[in-house]
Design a protein around this motif. Structure first.
Motif, mmCIF file in Angstrom:
data_model
loop_
_atom_site.group_PDB
_atom_site.id
_atom_site.type_symbol
_atom_site.label_atom_id
_atom_site.label_comp_id
_atom_site.label_asym_id
_atom_site.label_seq_id
_atom_site.Cartn_x
_atom_site.Cartn_y
_atom_site.Cartn_z
ATOM 1 N N HIS A 244 0.844 -1.183 0.000
ATOM 2 C CA HIS A 244 0.000 0.000 0.000
ATOM 3 C C HIS A 244 0.886 1.241 0.000
ATOM 4 O O HIS A 244 1.997 1.240 0.541
ATOM 5 C CB HIS A 244 -0.911 0.015 1.232
ATOM 6 N N GLU A 245 0.388 2.291 -0.594
ATOM 7 C CA GLU A 245 1.129 3.546 -0.700
ATOM 8 C C GLU A 245 1.583 4.066 0.661
ATOM 9 O O GLU A 245 2.649 4.681 0.779
ATOM 10 C CB GLU A 245 0.233 4.588 -1.385
ATOM 11 N N LYS A 246 0.812 3.797 1.706
ATOM 12 C CA LYS A 246 1.109 4.341 3.035
ATOM 13 C C LYS A 246 1.707 3.297 3.975
ATOM 14 O O LYS A 246 1.659 3.455 5.192
ATOM 15 C CB LYS A 246 -0.158 4.936 3.636
ATOM 16 N N ALA A 247 2.320 2.259 3.422
ATOM 17 C CA ALA A 247 2.848 1.185 4.271
ATOM 18 C C ALA A 247 4.074 1.604 5.064
ATOM 19 O O ALA A 247 4.248 1.193 6.224
ATOM 20 C CB ALA A 247 3.177 -0.036 3.417
ATOM 21 N N PHE A 248 4.960 2.404 4.466
ATOM 22 C CA PHE A 248 6.278 2.645 5.050
ATOM 23 C C PHE A 248 6.475 4.116 5.392
ATOM 24 O O PHE A 248 5.939 5.014 4.728
ATOM 25 C CB PHE A 248 7.365 2.180 4.083
ATOM 26 N N ALA A 249 7.280 4.352 6.424
ATOM 27 C CA ALA A 249 7.557 5.723 6.847
ATOM 28 C C ALA A 249 8.309 6.492 5.770
ATOM 29 O O ALA A 249 8.070 7.682 5.559
ATOM 30 C CB ALA A 249 8.349 5.714 8.161
ATOM 31 N N ASP A 250 9.249 5.817 5.094
ATOM 32 C CA ASP A 250 10.006 6.453 4.015
ATOM 33 C C ASP A 250 9.974 5.528 2.804
ATOM 34 O O ASP A 250 10.915 4.784 2.533
ATOM 35 C CB ASP A 250 11.441 6.737 4.449
ATOM 36 N N ARG A 251 8.884 5.605 2.090
ATOM 37 C CA ARG A 251 8.673 4.733 0.947
ATOM 38 C C ARG A 251 9.735 4.930 -0.112
ATOM 39 O O ARG A 251 10.258 3.976 -0.702
ATOM 40 C CB ARG A 251 7.267 4.991 0.404
ATOM 41 N N ASP A 252 10.109 6.184 -0.403
ATOM 42 C CA ASP A 252 11.060 6.463 -1.481
ATOM 43 C C ASP A 252 12.431 5.877 -1.185
ATOM 44 O O ASP A 252 13.094 5.326 -2.082
ATOM 45 C CB ASP A 252 11.175 7.971 -1.716
ATOM 46 N N GLU A 253 12.866 5.966 0.060
ATOM 47 C CA GLU A 253 14.174 5.423 0.436
ATOM 48 C C GLU A 253 14.182 3.903 0.287
ATOM 49 O O GLU A 253 15.142 3.317 -0.215
ATOM 50 C CB GLU A 253 14.519 5.818 1.866
ATOM 51 N N LEU A 254 13.123 3.245 0.725
ATOM 52 C CA LEU A 254 13.056 1.789 0.607
ATOM 53 C C LEU A 254 13.089 1.371 -0.860
ATOM 54 O O LEU A 254 13.831 0.450 -1.238
ATOM 55 C CB LEU A 254 11.792 1.266 1.273
ATOM 56 N N VAL A 255 12.317 2.026 -1.693
ATOM 57 C CA VAL A 255 12.283 1.687 -3.118
ATOM 58 C C VAL A 255 13.653 1.910 -3.747
ATOM 59 O O VAL A 255 14.128 1.091 -4.561
ATOM 60 C CB VAL A 255 11.197 2.498 -3.842
ATOM 61 N N ALA A 256 14.330 2.993 -3.360
ATOM 62 C CA ALA A 256 15.664 3.263 -3.899
ATOM 63 C C ALA A 256 16.649 2.170 -3.495
ATOM 64 O O ALA A 256 17.463 1.712 -4.318
ATOM 65 C CB ALA A 256 16.158 4.621 -3.422
ATOM 66 N N GLN A 257 16.596 1.722 -2.255
ATOM 67 C CA GLN A 257 17.499 0.669 -1.789
ATOM 68 C C GLN A 257 17.223 -0.640 -2.511
ATOM 69 O O GLN A 257 18.165 -1.345 -2.913
ATOM 70 C CB GLN A 257 17.348 0.482 -0.271
ATOM 71 N N LEU A 258 15.970 -0.989 -2.676
ATOM 72 C CA LEU A 258 15.640 -2.235 -3.370
ATOM 73 C C LEU A 258 16.021 -2.166 -4.841
ATOM 74 O O LEU A 258 16.535 -3.136 -5.408
ATOM 75 C CB LEU A 258 14.151 -2.542 -3.212
ATOM 76 N N SER A 259 15.800 -1.043 -5.460
ATOM 77 C CA SER A 259 16.153 -0.882 -6.871
ATOM 78 C C SER A 259 17.650 -1.012 -7.086
ATOM 79 O O SER A 259 18.108 -1.583 -8.093
ATOM 80 C CB SER A 259 15.665 0.484 -7.374
ATOM 81 N N ALA A 260 18.440 -0.509 -6.128
ATOM 82 C CA ALA A 260 19.895 -0.577 -6.253
ATOM 83 C C ALA A 260 20.434 -1.967 -5.952
ATOM 84 O O ALA A 260 21.501 -2.348 -6.450
ATOM 85 C CB ALA A 260 20.536 0.444 -5.303
ATOM 86 N N SER A 261 19.705 -2.734 -5.140
ATOM 87 C CA SER A 261 20.221 -4.025 -4.673
ATOM 88 C C SER A 261 19.729 -5.222 -5.463
ATOM 89 O O SER A 261 20.343 -6.291 -5.424
ATOM 90 C CB SER A 261 19.822 -4.237 -3.195
ATOM 91 N N LEU A 262 18.612 -5.054 -6.175
ATOM 92 C CA LEU A 262 17.948 -6.222 -6.749
ATOM 93 C C LEU A 262 17.645 -5.988 -8.229
ATOM 94 O O LEU A 262 16.825 -5.144 -8.570
ATOM 95 C CB LEU A 262 16.633 -6.485 -5.993
ATOM 96 N N PRO A 263 18.300 -6.738 -9.110
ATOM 97 C CA PRO A 263 17.958 -6.634 -10.539
ATOM 98 C C PRO A 263 16.490 -7.008 -10.767
ATOM 99 O O PRO A 263 15.958 -7.917 -10.118
ATOM 100 C CB PRO A 263 18.887 -7.648 -11.209
ATOM 101 N N HIS A 264 15.847 -6.289 -11.641
ATOM 102 C CA HIS A 264 14.461 -6.573 -12.028
ATOM 103 C C HIS A 264 13.464 -6.363 -10.883
ATOM 104 O O HIS A 264 12.356 -6.918 -10.917
ATOM 105 C CB HIS A 264 14.324 -8.002 -12.577
ATOM 106 N N PHE A 265 13.858 -5.572 -9.878
ATOM 107 C CA PHE A 265 12.910 -5.244 -8.811
ATOM 108 C C PHE A 265 11.666 -4.583 -9.405
ATOM 109 O O PHE A 265 11.747 -3.744 -10.295
ATOM 110 C CB PHE A 265 13.557 -4.302 -7.796
ATOM 111 N N GLU A 266 10.496 -4.983 -8.878
ATOM 112 C CA GLU A 266 9.244 -4.394 -9.348
ATOM 113 C C GLU A 266 8.363 -4.056 -8.149
ATOM 114 O O GLU A 266 8.111 -4.902 -7.282
ATOM 115 C CB GLU A 266 8.507 -5.353 -10.276
#
Length: 415
Positions: A244-266
């Protein structure tokens, strides 16, 4: 070969609605209602059958001894002599929610190449705080081989509620992944269940690579809305995060970390404008099982409440029509569990390992489920009213029902 096994907790014969879980809105709303343990357990059996039909490997955990005699003894009382609220905590069947049994890190992620499991201490709520010894006994029996390392609980000053606050993303179950530990702070009047200190301790115990380990805060708004665990607002599978859009305190930071760490992250994100947070919590859209069957079509195993909630049903229909990451949805009836605040994802612990390394008594097929359904149909109470939980007849029936189940599974050593 590493595969994901979903170990479902069998709903125990003492299943009742005592409203013990602060912050769990469904449990509070249904406090005092008449429960139906037999129907609840059979609904769980049917969910396991549905997963087997998808081609998934399915396991189980058995109900814990109830009443919780040792805990009552430590309090200097018995089930008959205890105050009403103490008796309710001793008769809870909440161990059925196996997502809170432990945190699991599979062998591709760990420095020693073992699958690590740390039993959750569940220290925040009295009715769950006494579960871990019986859970640990099952974990040490089911995962006794050299392929596993089973750890005792994090010291109880730091609350740990297991896999309900942990996600793993990876290209496949057998490849190294990124592990996300979600911790809470507070949400209005409700306490945080998962402390960051506990999450960090587990990451160290599991010998995880710090570069592939993420600690993310749950949003206070989600906790206040009834997301007492992260799995009420987010779930991951393979390289996909469904949230959900409101799941995490810092959604953008989490998405950035996953995008940098995991190929084909979706990221499959559900906007609050389309599914309000209250509807997500009420329907348990994210407390569904997100799985990949052998045919590769990522599947959401969702409660029927999702089909019955207009905003959620509309979002699902749009996503499927868009040919998105989730290709199909299987609706399952777990209404008895839902009424106490636990959906399909609450009922299972995900373990990625070689099924051949697991004690086979904890794995099921349709024939074994048939045997268990017969025991449940014969032995589980049909109904329990909240004022019955201290009655001698009910206590005796609960004890005998569990013993019959252990006999059917040849697990009498857990008696």
């Amino acid at each position: 070969m590493i595969r994901e096994i979903n170990f479902d907790g069998i709903v125990g014969p003492s299943h009742n609605y005592s409203g013990l879980s602060l912050g769990n809105l469904a449990a509070t709303r249904n406090a005092g209602h008449v429960s139906r343990p037999r129907a609840a357990a059979l609904q769980g059996i049917d969910k396991m059958r549905s997963n087997l039909a998808l081609g998934l490997v399915q396991g189980l955990f058995v109900p814990q001894p109830r009443p919780a005699g040792e805990w009552l003894s430590d309090l200097g009382t018995t089930i008959e002599g205890a105050d009403r609220h103490i008796a309710a905590n001793a008769m809870s069947a909440s161990s059925m929610w196996a997502a809170n049994a432990a945190t699991v890190s599979p062998s591709p992620d760990t420095a020693d190449g073992k699958c690590h499991l740390t039993v959750a201490n569940l220290k925040t709520m009295p009715h769950r705080s006494h579960e871990w010894p019986a859970t640990l006994a099952q974990l040490r029996l089911a995962f006794a081989g050299d392929a596993f390392a089973v750890h005792g609980p994090v010291p109880p000053a730091f609350g740990d509620e297991g896999a309900a606050n942990h996600m793993r993303l990876a290209p496949s179950h057998g490849e190294p992944g990124v592990e996300v530990f979600v911790f809470g702070v507070s949400g209005g009047p409700f306490p945080a269940r998962q402390h960051v200190e506990a999450s960090k301790a587990i990451a160290r115990l599991h010998r995880l690579d710090p570069g592939r380990t993420i600690f993310a805060a749950q949003s206070e708004e989600a906790i206040a809305a009834g997301a007492f665990h992260n799995d009420v607002v987010a779930v991951a599978n393979g390289p996909v995060l469904f949230a959900h859009e409101k799941a995490f305190a810092d959604r953008d930071e989490l998405v950035a970390q996953l995008s940098a760490s995991l190929p084909h992250f979706e990221l499959v994100e559900v906007p609050d404008a389309e599914v309000p947070l209250a509807d997500a919590v009420k329907s348990y859209l994210f407390n569904a099982q997100l799985v990949t069957p052998p045919d590769g079509a990522m599947t959401l195993v969702a409660p029927t409440e999702c089909r019955d909630t207009p905003s959620v049903a509309s979002w699902i229909e749009r996503h499927l029509a868009s040919n998105g990451a989730i290709r199909q949805v299987n609706f399952v009836d777990v209404r008895q569990s839902m009424a106490n605040g636990g959906g399909p994802a609450c009922l299972r612990l995900r373990v990625q390992c070689d099924p051949a390394d697991v004690d086979p008594r904890f794995l099921v097929d349709d024939a074994k489920l048939d045997r268990l359904a017969k025991v449940i149909g014969d032995r589980w109470p049909n109904e329990i009213a909240s004022d019955e939980i201290q009655s001698q007849s009910l206590v005796g029936a609960v004890v005998q029902a569990r013993a019959a189940l252990l006999d059917a599974l040849e697990l009498s050593e857990l008696g």
